[in-house]
Each structure stands twice: as structure tokens, then as C-alpha cells.
Design a protein around this motif. Structure first.
Motif, PDB file in Angstrom:
ATOM      1  N   UNK A 137       7.165 -47.549  19.644  1.00  0.00           N
ATOM      2  CA  UNK A 137       7.348 -46.181  19.164  1.00  0.00           C
ATOM      3  C   UNK A 137       7.798 -46.236  17.716  1.00  0.00           C
ATOM      4  N   UNK A 138       7.028 -45.603  16.839  1.00  0.00           N
ATOM      5  CA  UNK A 138       7.310 -45.606  15.400  1.00  0.00           C
ATOM      6  C   UNK A 138       7.757 -44.207  14.992  1.00  0.00           C
ATOM      7  N   UNK A 139       8.988 -44.118  14.480  1.00  0.00           N
ATOM      8  CA  UNK A 139       9.528 -42.833  14.010  1.00  0.00           C
ATOM      9  C   UNK A 139      10.488 -43.136  12.862  1.00  0.00           C
ATOM     10  N   UNK A 140       9.935 -43.638  11.778  1.00  0.00           N
ATOM     11  CA  UNK A 140      10.740 -44.057  10.636  1.00  0.00           C
ATOM     12  C   UNK A 140      10.176 -43.418   9.373  1.00  0.00           C
ATOM     13  N   UNK A 141      10.468 -44.004   8.209  1.00  0.00           N
ATOM     14  CA  UNK A 141       9.954 -43.433   6.966  1.00  0.00           C
ATOM     15  C   UNK A 141       8.426 -43.452   6.984  1.00  0.00           C
ATOM     16  N   UNK A 142       7.855 -42.356   6.561  1.00  0.00           N
ATOM     17  CA  UNK A 142       6.402 -42.166   6.702  1.00  0.00           C
ATOM     18  C   UNK A 142       5.600 -42.934   5.658  1.00  0.00           C
ATOM     19  N   UNK A 143       6.241 -43.271   4.544  1.00  0.00           N
ATOM     20  CA  UNK A 143       5.561 -44.017   3.490  1.00  0.00           C
ATOM     21  C   UNK A 143       5.014 -45.341   4.024  1.00  0.00           C
ATOM     22  N   UNK A 144       5.785 -45.970   4.898  1.00  0.00           N
ATOM     23  CA  UNK A 144       5.415 -47.294   5.413  1.00  0.00           C
ATOM     24  C   UNK A 144       4.691 -47.249   6.744  1.00  0.00           C
ATOM     25  N   UNK A 145       4.252 -46.076   7.179  1.00  0.00           N
ATOM     26  CA  UNK A 145       3.566 -45.970   8.474  1.00  0.00           C
ATOM     27  C   UNK A 145       2.410 -46.960   8.635  1.00  0.00           C
ATOM     28  N   UNK A 146       1.545 -47.142   7.627  1.00  0.00           N
ATOM     29  CA  UNK A 146       0.450 -48.109   7.843  1.00  0.00           C
ATOM     30  C   UNK A 146       0.956 -49.529   8.040  1.00  0.00           C
ATOM     31  N   UNK A 147       2.036 -49.884   7.351  1.00  0.00           N
ATOM     32  CA  UNK A 147       2.609 -51.225   7.519  1.00  0.00           C
ATOM     33  C   UNK A 147       3.243 -51.379   8.901  1.00  0.00           C
ATOM     34  N   UNK A 148       3.907 -50.324   9.356  1.00  0.00           N
ATOM     35  CA  UNK A 148       4.496 -50.375  10.699  1.00  0.00           C
ATOM     36  C   UNK A 148       3.409 -50.502  11.763  1.00  0.00           C
ATOM     37  N   UNK A 149       2.302 -49.821  11.562  1.00  0.00           N
ATOM     38  CA  UNK A 149       1.197 -49.927  12.517  1.00  0.00           C
ATOM     39  C   UNK A 149       0.621 -51.343  12.530  1.00  0.00           C
ATOM     40  N   UNK A 150       0.502 -51.942  11.364  1.00  0.00           N
ATOM     41  CA  UNK A 150       0.026 -53.330  11.300  1.00  0.00           C
ATOM     42  C   UNK A 150       0.947 -54.255  12.075  1.00  0.00           C
ATOM     43  N   UNK A 151       2.252 -54.077  11.884  1.00  0.00           N
ATOM     44  CA  UNK A 151       3.207 -54.931  12.586  1.00  0.00           C
ATOM     45  C   UNK A 151       3.227 -54.647  14.078  1.00  0.00           C
ATOM     46  N   UNK A 152       3.086 -53.375  14.439  1.00  0.00           N
ATOM     47  CA  UNK A 152       3.016 -53.039  15.871  1.00  0.00           C
ATOM     48  C   UNK A 152       1.850 -53.766  16.517  1.00  0.00           C
ATOM     49  N   UNK A 153       0.726 -53.824  15.824  1.00  0.00           N
ATOM     50  CA  UNK A 153      -0.444 -54.516  16.361  1.00  0.00           C
ATOM     51  C   UNK A 153      -0.196 -56.018  16.460  1.00  0.00           C
ATOM     52  N   UNK A 154       0.444 -56.600  15.447  1.00  0.00           N
ATOM     53  CA  UNK A 154       0.744 -58.034  15.472  1.00  0.00           C
ATOM     54  C   UNK A 154       1.637 -58.400  16.660  1.00  0.00           C
ATOM     55  N   UNK A 155       2.538 -57.486  17.007  1.00  0.00           N
ATOM     56  CA  UNK A 155       3.531 -57.778  18.041  1.00  0.00           C
ATOM     57  C   UNK A 155       3.110 -57.222  19.407  1.00  0.00           C
ATOM     58  N   UNK A 156       1.831 -56.925  19.549  1.00  0.00           N
ATOM     59  CA  UNK A 156       1.322 -56.320  20.777  1.00  0.00           C
ATOM     60  C   UNK A 156       0.442 -57.287  21.555  1.00  0.00           C
ATOM     61  N   UNK A 157      -0.131 -56.769  22.622  1.00  0.00           N
ATOM     62  CA  UNK A 157      -1.088 -57.487  23.476  1.00  0.00           C
ATOM     63  C   UNK A 157      -2.155 -56.487  23.883  1.00  0.00           C
ATOM     64  N   UNK A 158      -3.278 -56.915  24.402  1.00  0.00           N
ATOM     65  CA  UNK A 158      -4.230 -55.953  24.947  1.00  0.00           C
ATOM     66  C   UNK A 158      -3.562 -55.081  26.016  1.00  0.00           C
ATOM     67  N   UNK A 159      -3.665 -53.795  25.858  1.00  0.00           N
ATOM     68  CA  UNK A 159      -3.019 -52.868  26.777  1.00  0.00           C
ATOM     69  C   UNK A 159      -1.760 -52.230  26.226  1.00  0.00           C
ATOM     70  N   UNK A 160      -1.204 -52.770  25.153  1.00  0.00           N
ATOM     71  CA  UNK A 160      -0.011 -52.178  24.547  1.00  0.00           C
ATOM     72  C   UNK A 160      -0.317 -50.765  24.056  1.00  0.00           C
ATOM     73  N   UNK A 161       0.654 -49.877  24.207  1.00  0.00           N
ATOM     74  CA  UNK A 161       0.551 -48.507  23.711  1.00  0.00           C
ATOM     75  C   UNK A 161       1.426 -48.370  22.470  1.00  0.00           C
ATOM     76  N   UNK A 162       0.852 -47.796  21.408  1.00  0.00           N
ATOM     77  CA  UNK A 162       1.559 -47.561  20.155  1.00  0.00           C
ATOM     78  C   UNK A 162       1.593 -46.062  19.910  1.00  0.00           C
ATOM     79  N   UNK A 163       2.793 -45.527  19.678  1.00  0.00           N
ATOM     80  CA  UNK A 163       2.985 -44.097  19.433  1.00  0.00           C
ATOM     81  C   UNK A 163       3.633 -43.933  18.061  1.00  0.00           C
TER      82      UNK A 163
END
Length: 222
Positions: A137-163
Motif C-alpha cells: 500500500x503506497x500512500x506517501x509523497x506523490x512526487x516519488x509515486x513512480x519510484x515507489x511503484x518500481x520498488x513495490x514491483x521489485x519486492x513483489x511476486x506473481x499475485x502481489x497486489x499493489x494499491x
């Protein structure tokens, strides 16, 4: 529909299917008393996070942006007894309030609050092998949203949900605005998700006590 009507509907939803309890009420009160900005998710949004985590069968959750720990409590309540939630908070004062709220909720054995810039602490999680996370779940500064999404993907697995929360920005996300870094960061988030073949996503507009906004929901497919 007017903002008072949005608020009345949110109040009705919260009273009927997402009622507050003493722990959640105390968490919001403690956050307000400490001078934290009143930008926590609404109760019905917190309940949505809780149900998504339950539906996902999440055992390992990552939250980027803790504030006072209100959303953290909703998410952590969905964990099994041996589950884990790591939440990242930039502001040490906010982190202290969150730790106290999480302890009052009896969830401090499941939740770890890490302080510091998330773009510094996320690589540490990777180094430690803290993932893969079942839900992010990402709810932080919006400027870095694309970077947070990249990291969420790096730290995920197939089936992980990102919000990702607050992606509509009062409707302003539809129009480029180079003078607003939050709009630029949010649009870059959408563009990253759209071109990333490992993600299948949508976004929803929302209205209510928190105004006109929305969230992005993505599933890691490979």
C-alpha cells in the motif's frame, strides 16, 4: 452531488458496514493531538484495505507512508498471528505517534515502523530479503509515486497486489501540470504501470469525506 452529500454518504457507510471502534478512534485522536495532518484514509477506505488484505490472504504486507498508523492498523488486523507488516515513515515524529497507536491496538508484535526516506529504506529491505510482499500500500509523497511503484514491483511476486492512494488529485491528473510535482509524479506512475508488462491494473475515482480523489489497483502477473 455536493460535498455535504458525499460526507453524509461516507458517514452512513461507516456507521453501517465500517464502524469505528475505540482503538481506531483513539488513533485518529492521538494523531490530531500530535498535530499530524488530517490526511489518513477514511474509515470506509480503511475497511476496503482490510478486506483486500484478507481476500489476498496476505501474510507479508508493505506500507509506504505511515502517518499516524491508522491505515496500518486496518491492514495489520487482516494478518494471521505469524504475519508481518513493515511500514515506512519519513517523519520521526509521525513514526513515534504511529508506534504508540499500533501498540495500543495490540499489533506491535506484527508491525515494524521504519523511519527515514522510503527511497533509502526500500533498498535496505531488498538487501535483507524482506520480500516478497503479498500486498503493498503506497500512500506517501506523490512526487516519488513512480519510484515507489518500481520498488513495490521489485519486492513483489506473481499475485502481489499493489494499491496506490490519491491518484486522481481532484480530477487534475487528467491534465499535465509541470508546475505541480504531485500531478507530474502521479501521471508518471500511470505511465509506468501502463508500460510495465508485469502489471495488470485499473484505477477508480472516489468521492467522500476526503473529497474527490481515487486509487490505483495493480496485480503482479509475472
Amino acid at each position: 452531488m455536493t460535498n455535504p452529500q458525499w460526507n453524509a454518504v461516507d458517514d452512513y457507510i461507516s456507521r453501517t458496514v465500517a464502524p469505528a471502534d475505540d482503538v481506531l478512534t483513539a488513533a485518529l485522536a492521538a494523531s490530531t493531538a500530535a498535530g499530524l495532518p488530517e490526511i489518513a484514509v477514511a474509515p470506509n477506505q480503511g475497511k476496503l484495505l482490510h478486506l483486500l488484505a484478507l481476500t489476498q490472504g496476505a501474510r507479508n504486507i508493505l506500507e509506504i507512508g505511515t502517518l499516524g498508523g491508522y491505515s496500518t492498523i486496518w491492514l495489520a488486523r487482516a494478518l494471521p498471528a505469524d504475519g508481518r507488516l513493515i511500514t515506512l515513515e519519513y517523519d520521526p515524529a509521525h513514526a513515534d505517534v504511529a508506534r504508540a497507536n499500533i501498540a495500543r491496538a495490540g499489533l506491535d508484535k506484527l508491525v515494524e515502523v521504519r523511519t527515514g526516506a522510503a527511497l533509502d529504506t526500500l533498498p535496505q529491505l531488498e538487501t535483507e530479503g524482506a520480500g516478497p510482499f503479498d500486498l503493498v500500500f503506497v500512500d506517501a509523497d506523490k512526487v516519488n509515486n513512480p519510484h515507489y511503484a518500481e520498488w513495490a514491483l521489485k519486492l513483489s511476486r506473481p499475485g502481489t497486489v499493489i494499491i496506490v492512494d490519491n491518484v486522481v488529485r481532484g480530477g487534475r491528473v487528467a491534465t499535465p501540470d509541470p508546475d505541480d510535482p504531485a500531478i507530474t509524479g502521479t501521471r508518471e506512475l500511470f505511465e509506468f504501470v501502463a508500460r510495465e508488462p508485469r502489471l495488470d491494473a485499473t484505477a477508480l475515482q472516489t468521492v467522500g469525506a476526503k473529497g474527490y480523489d481515487g486509487l490505483l489497483l495493480a496485480r503482479v502477473v509475472s
